[in-house]
Design a protein around this motif. Structure first.
Motif, PDB file in Angstrom:
ATOM      1  N   ALA A  97      -4.097   3.904  -7.524  1.00  0.00           N
ATOM      2  CA  ALA A  97      -3.087   3.889  -6.456  1.00  0.00           C
ATOM      3  C   ALA A  97      -2.665   5.297  -6.063  1.00  0.00           C
ATOM      4  CB  ALA A  97      -1.874   3.058  -6.866  1.00  0.00           C
ATOM      5  N   GLY A  98      -3.611   6.197  -5.992  1.00  0.00           N
ATOM      6  CA  GLY A  98      -3.324   7.539  -5.498  1.00  0.00           C
ATOM      7  C   GLY A  98      -2.638   8.460  -6.477  1.00  0.00           C
ATOM      8  N   ALA A 135       2.984   2.490 -14.594  1.00  0.00           N
ATOM      9  CA  ALA A 135       1.762   2.161 -15.334  1.00  0.00           C
ATOM     10  C   ALA A 135       0.688   1.575 -14.424  1.00  0.00           C
ATOM     11  CB  ALA A 135       2.080   1.175 -16.455  1.00  0.00           C
ATOM     12  N   VAL A 136       1.073   1.096 -13.244  1.00  0.00           N
ATOM     13  CA  VAL A 136       0.158   0.530 -12.250  1.00  0.00           C
ATOM     14  C   VAL A 136      -0.767  -0.496 -12.918  1.00  0.00           C
ATOM     15  CG1 VAL A 136      -1.234   1.075 -10.232  1.00  0.00           C
ATOM     16  CG2 VAL A 136       0.141   2.864 -11.268  1.00  0.00           C
ATOM     17  N   SER A 137      -0.165  -1.501 -13.515  1.00  0.00           N
ATOM     18  CA  SER A 137      -0.932  -2.502 -14.254  1.00  0.00           C
ATOM     19  C   SER A 137      -0.680  -3.888 -13.682  1.00  0.00           C
ATOM     20  CB  SER A 137      -0.535  -2.472 -15.743  1.00  0.00           C
ATOM     21  OG  SER A 137      -1.107  -3.555 -16.427  1.00  0.00           O
ATOM     22  N   ARG A 138      -1.737  -4.510 -13.160  1.00  0.00           N
ATOM     23  CA  ARG A 138      -1.609  -5.885 -12.676  1.00  0.00           C
ATOM     24  C   ARG A 138      -1.415  -6.855 -13.832  1.00  0.00           C
ATOM     25  NH1 ARG A 138      -6.631  -6.386  -8.521  1.00  0.00           N
ATOM     26  NH2 ARG A 138      -7.712  -5.822 -10.445  1.00  0.00           N
ATOM     27  N   THR A 139      -1.849  -6.459 -15.030  1.00  0.00           N
ATOM     28  CA  THR A 139      -1.633  -7.306 -16.203  1.00  0.00           C
ATOM     29  C   THR A 139      -0.147  -7.545 -16.427  1.00  0.00           C
ATOM     30  OG1 THR A 139      -3.660  -6.544 -17.272  1.00  0.00           O
ATOM     31  CG2 THR A 139      -1.964  -7.474 -18.698  1.00  0.00           C
ATOM     32  N   GLY A 140       0.666  -6.509 -16.215  1.00  0.00           N
ATOM     33  CA  GLY A 140       2.105  -6.663 -16.363  1.00  0.00           C
ATOM     34  C   GLY A 140       2.669  -7.686 -15.392  1.00  0.00           C
ATOM     35  N   VAL A 141       2.179  -7.687 -14.160  1.00  0.00           N
ATOM     36  CA  VAL A 141       2.661  -8.639 -13.155  1.00  0.00           C
ATOM     37  C   VAL A 141       2.269 -10.067 -13.548  1.00  0.00           C
ATOM     38  CG1 VAL A 141       2.532  -9.305 -10.722  1.00  0.00           C
ATOM     39  CG2 VAL A 141       2.535  -6.882 -11.355  1.00  0.00           C
ATOM     40  N   GLY A 190       8.619  -3.141  -2.465  1.00  0.00           N
ATOM     41  CA  GLY A 190       7.512  -3.146  -1.526  1.00  0.00           C
ATOM     42  C   GLY A 190       7.740  -2.220  -0.338  1.00  0.00           C
ATOM     43  N   LEU A 191       8.998  -2.100   0.088  1.00  0.00           N
ATOM     44  CA  LEU A 191       9.306  -1.220   1.218  1.00  0.00           C
ATOM     45  C   LEU A 191       9.339   0.251   0.813  1.00  0.00           C
ATOM     46  CD1 LEU A 191      12.142  -3.340   2.893  1.00  0.00           C
ATOM     47  CD2 LEU A 191       9.762  -3.105   3.645  1.00  0.00           C
ATOM     48  N   VAL A 192       9.839   0.528  -0.390  1.00  0.00           N
ATOM     49  CA  VAL A 192       9.992   1.915  -0.844  1.00  0.00           C
ATOM     50  C   VAL A 192       8.683   2.481  -1.383  1.00  0.00           C
ATOM     51  CG1 VAL A 192      11.206   3.427  -2.475  1.00  0.00           C
ATOM     52  CG2 VAL A 192      12.433   1.558  -1.347  1.00  0.00           C
ATOM     53  N   LEU A 193       7.937   1.656  -2.112  1.00  0.00           N
ATOM     54  CA  LEU A 193       6.689   2.117  -2.737  1.00  0.00           C
ATOM     55  C   LEU A 193       5.550   1.188  -2.315  1.00  0.00           C
ATOM     56  CD1 LEU A 193       8.158   2.712  -6.311  1.00  0.00           C
ATOM     57  CD2 LEU A 193       7.616   4.483  -4.615  1.00  0.00           C
ATOM     58  N   PRO A 194       5.148   1.245  -1.067  1.00  0.00           N
ATOM     59  CA  PRO A 194       4.182   0.268  -0.552  1.00  0.00           C
ATOM     60  C   PRO A 194       2.812   0.350  -1.217  1.00  0.00           C
ATOM     61  CG  PRO A 194       4.554   2.028   1.039  1.00  0.00           C
ATOM     62  CD  PRO A 194       5.577   2.195  -0.023  1.00  0.00           C
ATOM     63  N   GLN A 195       2.347   1.556  -1.550  1.00  0.00           N
ATOM     64  CA  GLN A 195       1.011   1.683  -2.136  1.00  0.00           C
ATOM     65  C   GLN A 195       0.955   1.062  -3.533  1.00  0.00           C
ATOM     66  OE1 GLN A 195      -0.467   5.704  -2.374  1.00  0.00           O
ATOM     67  NE2 GLN A 195      -2.591   5.043  -2.559  1.00  0.00           N
ATOM     68  N   LEU A 196       1.968   1.352  -4.349  1.00  0.00           N
ATOM     69  CA  LEU A 196       2.025   0.761  -5.677  1.00  0.00           C
ATOM     70  C   LEU A 196       2.175  -0.755  -5.590  1.00  0.00           C
ATOM     71  CD1 LEU A 196       4.312   3.230  -7.690  1.00  0.00           C
ATOM     72  CD2 LEU A 196       1.887   2.779  -8.051  1.00  0.00           C
ATOM     73  N   PHE A 197       3.021  -1.201  -4.687  1.00  0.00           N
ATOM     74  CA  PHE A 197       3.268  -2.637  -4.547  1.00  0.00           C
ATOM     75  C   PHE A 197       1.999  -3.362  -4.119  1.00  0.00           C
ATOM     76  CE2 PHE A 197       4.770  -6.373  -2.175  1.00  0.00           C
ATOM     77  CZ  PHE A 197       5.579  -6.957  -3.145  1.00  0.00           C
ATOM     78  N   GLU A 198       1.267  -2.774  -3.204  1.00  0.00           N
ATOM     79  CA  GLU A 198       0.028  -3.407  -2.744  1.00  0.00           C
ATOM     80  C   GLU A 198      -0.997  -3.472  -3.870  1.00  0.00           C
ATOM     81  OE1 GLU A 198      -3.465  -2.824   0.657  1.00  0.00           O
ATOM     82  OE2 GLU A 198      -1.733  -1.476   0.578  1.00  0.00           O
ATOM     83  N   MET A 232      -0.482  -3.470  -7.195  1.00  0.00           N
ATOM     84  CA  MET A 232      -0.086  -4.283  -8.341  1.00  0.00           C
ATOM     85  C   MET A 232       0.176  -5.740  -7.996  1.00  0.00           C
ATOM     86  SD  MET A 232       2.441  -1.707 -10.383  1.00  0.00           S
ATOM     87  CE  MET A 232       2.864  -3.002 -11.555  1.00  0.00           C
ATOM     88  N   VAL A 233       0.761  -6.003  -6.828  1.00  0.00           N
ATOM     89  CA  VAL A 233       1.221  -7.362  -6.510  1.00  0.00           C
ATOM     90  C   VAL A 233       0.372  -8.003  -5.411  1.00  0.00           C
ATOM     91  CG1 VAL A 233       3.177  -8.768  -5.781  1.00  0.00           C
ATOM     92  CG2 VAL A 233       3.569  -6.747  -7.207  1.00  0.00           C
ATOM     93  N   LEU A 234       0.312  -7.376  -4.244  1.00  0.00           N
ATOM     94  CA  LEU A 234      -0.370  -8.001  -3.118  1.00  0.00           C
ATOM     95  C   LEU A 234      -1.849  -8.212  -3.389  1.00  0.00           C
ATOM     96  CD1 LEU A 234       1.309  -6.198  -0.071  1.00  0.00           C
ATOM     97  CD2 LEU A 234       1.894  -8.384  -1.139  1.00  0.00           C
ATOM     98  N   SER A 235      -2.458  -7.301  -4.165  1.00  0.00           N
ATOM     99  CA  SER A 235      -3.888  -7.445  -4.453  1.00  0.00           C
ATOM    100  C   SER A 235      -4.179  -8.721  -5.243  1.00  0.00           C
ATOM    101  CB  SER A 235      -4.391  -6.227  -5.231  1.00  0.00           C
ATOM    102  OG  SER A 235      -3.753  -6.120  -6.491  1.00  0.00           O
ATOM    103  N   LEU A 236      -3.191  -9.239  -5.976  1.00  0.00           N
ATOM    104  CA  LEU A 236      -3.406 -10.459  -6.748  1.00  0.00           C
ATOM    105  C   LEU A 236      -3.558 -11.683  -5.848  1.00  0.00           C
ATOM    106  CD1 LEU A 236      -0.832  -9.894  -9.639  1.00  0.00           C
ATOM    107  CD2 LEU A 236      -3.318  -9.769  -9.802  1.00  0.00           C
ATOM    108  N   PHE A 237      -3.029 -11.605  -4.633  1.00  0.00           N
ATOM    109  CA  PHE A 237      -3.143 -12.726  -3.706  1.00  0.00           C
ATOM    110  C   PHE A 237      -4.487 -12.729  -2.979  1.00  0.00           C
ATOM    111  CE2 PHE A 237       1.390 -12.122  -4.283  1.00  0.00           C
ATOM    112  CZ  PHE A 237       1.823 -13.424  -4.498  1.00  0.00           C
ATOM    113  N   ASP A 238      -5.229 -11.632  -3.091  1.00  0.00           N
ATOM    114  CA  ASP A 238      -6.583 -11.586  -2.544  1.00  0.00           C
ATOM    115  C   ASP A 238      -7.535 -12.126  -3.617  1.00  0.00           C
ATOM    116  OD1 ASP A 238      -8.965 -11.071  -1.288  1.00  0.00           O
ATOM    117  OD2 ASP A 238      -8.820  -8.876  -1.420  1.00  0.00           O
ATOM    118  N   ILE A 239      -7.651 -13.441  -3.692  1.00  0.00           N
ATOM    119  CA  ILE A 239      -8.386 -14.073  -4.782  1.00  0.00           C
ATOM    120  C   ILE A 239      -9.843 -13.603  -4.803  1.00  0.00           C
ATOM    121  CG2 ILE A 239      -9.048 -16.241  -5.842  1.00  0.00           C
ATOM    122  CD1 ILE A 239      -6.053 -15.707  -5.796  1.00  0.00           C
TER     123      ILE A 239
END
Length: 454
Positions: free
Chosen positions: A173-174, A233-239, A272-280, A282-289
């Motif tokens: 995530a950059g 930590a940028v971990s999708r496992t945590g989410v 999501g508004l403040v840290l869009p890159q991290l949010f995408e 860690m969280v939004l990428s999980l919805f892209d099955i």
């Protein structure tokens, strides 16, 4: 006065949470690394043995989890015996015994911490130490993300420690992913997930701060610091782990789940508004099955292949040795003697090494205690604070069990040691003062619960 059980309990907790494992050793030349947590646990085991010799086993406090620990260790030993000939021929048998000793050594913290827990005041202070240490680590993890400097790798500058290695780096995530006091960003995220239920418990039952609004504000800030650390930590496992824990709460405490959702959803939107890159990431990428599946199928046959890419070969290997696997310690994933892929899945790794027998051990140690704690939380006549504390620790355990599907949990000892401490706290909650509850139950009306099953 310093070297008493209560003080050493807090020292042990601080070392587990704040001193990175496999990064530091005491500057004493003995031919191997004297890591602080090993030295401390070994010293406490010796002290406990001396205490038992002086006072007898009747002085030991009940740990509740004796059978799960025994079943787990015996199943690991059984996998060694089933494969003893092969492991001896390949000179891997010693590594298997070393693994059993290591697991038993780490799980001994359950026994140690339970013996060191005495009063409710000590237990509440310990819970606060864990939560605020987690908040401290979370804040410094975010600082690490911003500055690329890990404060926990500077401990040797003002403590008598020798640094073993400080070369860990992972990018996503950059920017660099935070390690903080953990061995890996995934383990760091899981650590925060396991502590958050304790902070929610303390919002209601902590004696400090005295006023409810101030108390909720303080622990909400602590949770916020850990959430920021999880972002670092940028971990999708945590989410995913948090999601599993929320579903668990939703099933057994729907009202609490509704409150948490009402508070959490606006905060998630704000992040999501403040840290869009991290949010995408860690969280939004999980919805892209499809994207998630594709990422887990990458690089088949190569080091670092995706988790789903591991499955075909893994199940073929399991089919060859379904009962006892290939033997504990037979899979070497790093170094010159490497003979297997890193799976990033403790359940799958144990299935291959210890077979179906090993899975029985995992279920006994990590799944059965959840049933025991939930039975206590839902059916016990104990005070509400005890039942809620046990439920919180059961939720943390569910988080750990879920995360085991996404990283090699036994290789990252910090989270396993924290779980051992939490098991000890749960044992205290279920047994301390039980005679009082049973007397109250005996006098209860017919049809009420008669006994606390532990």
């Amino acid at each position: 006065q310093f070297f008493n059980w209560t003080t050493m309990l807090f020292v042990l907790t601080a070392v587990v949470l704040l001193v990175p494992i496999r990064r530091y050793a005491l500057p004493i030349p003995v031919g191997f690394a004297l890591e602080p947590y090993r030295v401390l646990i070994a010293g406490l085991l010796v002290a406990l043995a001396i205490s038992v010799l002086r006072r007898g086993t009747s002085s030991l406090k009940p740990i509740v989890w004796g059978w799960p620990i025994a079943i787990f260790l015996w199943t690991m030993f059984a996998s060694l015996m089933i494969n003893a000939v092969t492991l001896t021929e390949t000179e891997l048998i010693s590594g298997g015994f070393a693994n059993i000793f290591q697991l038993g050594f780490l799980l001994s913290v359950i026994v140690l911490a339970r013996q060191m827990l005495s009063t409710e005041r000590v237990t509440m202070i310990l819970l606060n130490v864990i939560v605020f240490a987690g908040a401290f680590v979370g804040f410094l993890a975010f600082v690490e993300r911003l500055t690329r400097r890990n404060i926990f790798l500077m401990l040797h500058q003002f403590l008598p420690l020798t640094i073993l290695r400080d070369d860990a780096e992972s990018l996503r995530a950059g920017g660099g992913r935070a390690y903080a006091s953990s061995q890996h960003p995934i383990a760091l995220a899981v650590l925060f997930c396991m502590i958050i239920p304790l902070a929610i418990y303390l919002m209601k039952f902590s004696p400090w701060p005295r006023f409810a609004f101030t108390r909720k504000l303080v622990y909400t800030m602590a949770i916020g610091a850990m959430a920021v650390g999880m972002l670092a930590a940028v971990s999708r496992t945590g989410v995913v782990t948090l999601g599993a824990m929320f579903l668990f709460v939703l099933v057994f405490r729907p009202k609490l789940a509704g409150i948490l959702a009402a508070i959490g959803i606006p905060l998630v939107v704000l992040v999501g508004l403040v840290l869009p890159q991290l949010f995408e990431t860690m969280v939004l990428s999980l919805f892209d099955i499809q994207g998630v599946i594709a990422s887990q199928l990458t690089s088949p046959g190569m080091a670092g292949q995706g988790r789903l890419a591991d499955l075909p070969d893994a199940f073929r290997e399991f089919g060859q040795n379904p009962i006892g696997g290939t033997g504990l310690g037979s899979r070497i994933v790093v170094g010159d003697e490497r003979n297997a892929q890193i799976l990033d899945n403790q359940w799958l790794g144990t299935l291959l090494e210890a077979g179906a027998v090993g899975i029985v051990g995992l279920l006994a140690l990590f799944v059965w205690p959840v049933f025991v704690m939930m039975r206590f939380a839902l059916r016990s006549p104990a005070p509400e604070s005890r039942r809620f504390l046990t439920f919180a620790i059961a939720t943390s355990t569910v988080g750990y069990v879920t995360a085991m599907f996404f990283y090699d949990a036994f290789a990252f000892m910090q989270t396993l040691l924290l779980l051992a401490i939490l098991y000890a706290i749960a044992a205290w909650a279920m047994t301390e003062g039980r005679e009082t509850w049973q007397k109250g139950t005996d006098a209860a009306p017919r049809g009420a619960a008669k006994e606390v099953p532990v």
